[in-house]
Scaffold this motif. Structure first.
Motif, mmCIF file in Angstrom:
data_model
loop_
_atom_site.group_PDB
_atom_site.id
_atom_site.type_symbol
_atom_site.label_atom_id
_atom_site.label_comp_id
_atom_site.label_asym_id
_atom_site.label_seq_id
_atom_site.Cartn_x
_atom_site.Cartn_y
_atom_site.Cartn_z
ATOM 1 N N GLY A 1 0.755 -1.087 0.058
ATOM 2 C CA GLY A 1 0.003 0.125 -0.188
ATOM 3 C C GLY A 1 0.760 1.206 -0.018
ATOM 4 N N ARG A 2 1.989 1.216 0.708
ATOM 5 C CA ARG A 2 2.719 2.312 0.872
ATOM 6 C C ARG A 2 3.610 2.673 -0.338
ATOM 7 N NH1 ARG A 2 5.145 1.500 5.555
ATOM 8 N NH2 ARG A 2 6.842 0.097 4.694
ATOM 9 N N ALA A 3 4.064 1.554 -1.197
ATOM 10 C CA ALA A 3 4.825 1.922 -2.144
ATOM 11 C C ALA A 3 4.332 1.524 -3.409
ATOM 12 C CB ALA A 3 6.298 0.806 -1.889
ATOM 13 N N GLY A 4 3.159 0.876 -3.499
ATOM 14 C CA GLY A 4 2.351 0.880 -4.608
ATOM 15 C C GLY A 4 3.144 -0.542 -5.426
ATOM 16 N N VAL A 5 3.797 -1.358 -5.064
ATOM 17 C CA VAL A 5 4.236 -2.510 -5.735
ATOM 18 C C VAL A 5 3.286 -3.626 -5.531
ATOM 19 C CG1 VAL A 5 6.551 -1.865 -4.717
ATOM 20 C CG2 VAL A 5 5.250 -3.418 -3.329
ATOM 21 N N PRO A 6 3.342 -4.655 -6.526
ATOM 22 C CA PRO A 6 2.318 -5.735 -6.412
ATOM 23 C C PRO A 6 2.451 -6.358 -5.269
ATOM 24 C CG PRO A 6 3.581 -5.802 -8.508
ATOM 25 C CD PRO A 6 4.194 -4.607 -7.719
ATOM 26 N N LEU A 7 1.462 -7.087 -4.620
ATOM 27 C CA LEU A 7 1.255 -7.691 -3.268
ATOM 28 C C LEU A 7 2.242 -9.078 -3.486
ATOM 29 C CD1 LEU A 7 0.394 -7.860 -0.690
ATOM 30 C CD2 LEU A 7 -1.707 -9.102 -1.243
ATOM 31 N N ALA A 8 2.228 -9.671 -4.684
ATOM 32 C CA ALA A 8 3.105 -10.947 -4.638
ATOM 33 C C ALA A 8 4.753 -10.405 -4.220
ATOM 34 C CB ALA A 8 2.918 -11.659 -5.976
ATOM 35 N N GLU A 9 5.202 -9.401 -4.863
ATOM 36 C CA GLU A 9 6.412 -8.946 -4.864
ATOM 37 C C GLU A 9 6.603 -8.266 -3.272
ATOM 38 O OE1 GLU A 9 9.066 -5.132 -6.192
ATOM 39 O OE2 GLU A 9 7.362 -5.812 -7.619
ATOM 40 N N ALA A 10 5.583 -7.714 -2.611
ATOM 41 C CA ALA A 10 5.851 -7.070 -1.367
ATOM 42 C C ALA A 10 6.078 -8.292 -0.426
ATOM 43 C CB ALA A 10 4.778 -6.315 -0.988
ATOM 44 N N LEU A 11 5.231 -9.383 -0.681
ATOM 45 C CA LEU A 11 5.151 -10.637 0.272
ATOM 46 C C LEU A 11 6.752 -11.377 0.195
ATOM 47 C CD1 LEU A 11 3.390 -12.060 2.158
ATOM 48 C CD2 LEU A 11 2.531 -13.735 -0.043
ATOM 49 N N THR A 12 7.322 -11.451 -1.169
ATOM 50 C CA THR A 12 8.683 -11.752 -1.269
ATOM 51 C C THR A 12 9.327 -11.299 -0.478
ATOM 52 O OG1 THR A 12 8.152 -12.918 -3.394
ATOM 53 C CG2 THR A 12 10.620 -12.339 -2.828
ATOM 54 N N GLY A 13 9.534 -9.967 -0.663
ATOM 55 C CA GLY A 13 10.481 -8.931 0.203
ATOM 56 C C GLY A 13 10.181 -8.954 1.715
ATOM 57 N N ALA A 14 8.883 -9.186 2.118
ATOM 58 C CA ALA A 14 8.662 -9.320 3.631
ATOM 59 C C ALA A 14 9.118 -10.614 4.238
ATOM 60 C CB ALA A 14 7.153 -8.963 4.061
ATOM 61 N N ALA A 15 8.975 -11.735 3.650
ATOM 62 C CA ALA A 15 9.418 -12.894 4.289
ATOM 63 C C ALA A 15 10.906 -13.052 4.055
ATOM 64 C CB ALA A 15 8.727 -13.981 3.163
ATOM 65 N N ARG A 16 11.593 -12.397 3.173
ATOM 66 C CA ARG A 16 13.061 -12.433 2.925
ATOM 67 C C ARG A 16 13.505 -11.480 4.101
ATOM 68 N NH1 ARG A 16 15.586 -15.974 -0.922
ATOM 69 N NH2 ARG A 16 17.778 -15.675 -0.659
ATOM 70 N N THR A 17 12.956 -10.374 4.392
ATOM 71 C CA THR A 17 13.516 -9.495 5.391
ATOM 72 C C THR A 17 13.436 -10.152 6.723
ATOM 73 O OG1 THR A 17 12.947 -7.422 3.923
ATOM 74 C CG2 THR A 17 13.120 -7.163 6.317
ATOM 75 N N THR A 18 11.922 -10.766 6.972
ATOM 76 C CA THR A 18 11.819 -11.489 8.205
ATOM 77 C C THR A 18 13.038 -12.632 8.500
ATOM 78 O OG1 THR A 18 9.323 -11.136 8.135
ATOM 79 C CG2 THR A 18 10.040 -12.790 9.452
ATOM 80 N N GLY A 19 13.109 -13.445 7.493
ATOM 81 C CA GLY A 19 14.328 -14.427 7.597
ATOM 82 C C GLY A 19 15.565 -13.794 7.914
ATOM 83 N N ARG A 20 15.823 -12.672 7.194
ATOM 84 C CA ARG A 20 17.266 -12.180 7.778
ATOM 85 C C ARG A 20 17.250 -11.727 9.129
ATOM 86 N NH1 ARG A 20 16.346 -9.373 2.631
ATOM 87 N NH2 ARG A 20 17.584 -10.088 1.063
ATOM 88 N N ARG A 21 16.111 -11.017 9.496
ATOM 89 C CA ARG A 21 15.893 -10.544 10.766
ATOM 90 C C ARG A 21 16.115 -11.626 11.707
ATOM 91 N NH1 ARG A 21 11.710 -7.304 10.162
ATOM 92 N NH2 ARG A 21 10.256 -8.938 10.786
#
Length: 230
Positions: free
Chosen positions: A116-136
């Protein structure tokens, strides 16, 4: 079996004792912290029984203590503050096999917010969020001097994946998002793949990679040696 799991089981097991369970339910039903006297009167048990069991509930992590004087009493001669009990701030959940739907919900919430904030497709945002969570998760684990396979096994064990050594890598014997995966396999398998990949990124496990490798009775992701068979 992690220390957190043992602590959670111990906490939940404390409520198998009927008097302790009644006292806990009484305390958490009140809007304000409860004194020993009020808890004893409200549950119909003797004061010394309430005192012992309330303190056991504190020791088991189910209740917390605060000290406060009654309203209108203060200054010299007011006496010692009363010991009051309230629900503990920590969340306690025990599931067998281990499940971590909170973690899946966190990934999805971050993805929806980012989309919602960046206007990117949800599938792309989901990939980024999962990857970021794993790194964290990986960065929080520490232990940089230990072998990568040992570290990733410990990290994923802590989050319910039940890693097992295999001929050319690591099998994940449990999916912590099992019920979601049964209904939305493509979505959840993607989350697992990116989350595990993020953990590997964080610990610098360049000789290991996460792969989709679905099979009955286990997680859809395995961790493979890069030099092993595809």
């Amino acid at each position: 079996m992690t220390d957190d799991f043992v602590a959670d089981v111990t906490s939940v097991a404390a409520l198998s004792e009927p008097v302790r369970r009644r006292l806990y339910r009484y305390v958490v039903s009140k809007d304000a912290p409860v004194s020993r006297e009020d808890a004893a009167a409200g549950t119909g048990v003797a004061h010394h029984v309430a005192k012992f069991n309330l303190d056991r509930l504190v020791a088991d992590g189910l209740l917390e203590v605060q000290y406060s004087r009654p309203p209108g009493r203060g200054g010299p001669g007011a006496g010692r503050p009363a010991k009051l009990y309230r629900r503990a701030g920590r969340d306690i959940a025990v599931t067998l096999p281990a499940r971590s739907y909170y973690l899946a919900g966190q990934v999805m919430a971050e993805a929806i917010t980012a989309a919602g904030r960046a206007g990117v497709p949800l599938a792309e945002a989901l990939t980024g969020a999962a990857r970021t969570t794993g790194r964290r998760i990986g960065e929080a684990a520490g232990g940089a001097r230990r072998p990568a396979a040992e570290r990733v096994t410990e990290i994923l064990e802590r989050h319910g994946y039940e890693p097992r050594p295999a001929a050319h890598g690591i099998i994940l014997a449990n999916c912590p998002f099992h019920s979601l995966a049964a209904e939305y396999p493509q979505l959840v398998c993607g989350i697992n793949l990116d989350l595990v990949g993020g953990v590997l990124d964080a610990i610098g496990a360049g000789d290991l990679c996460a792969r989709l490798d679905p099979a009955p009775g286990r997680c859809c992701v395995t961790i493979a040696d890069r030099g092993g068979p595809a």
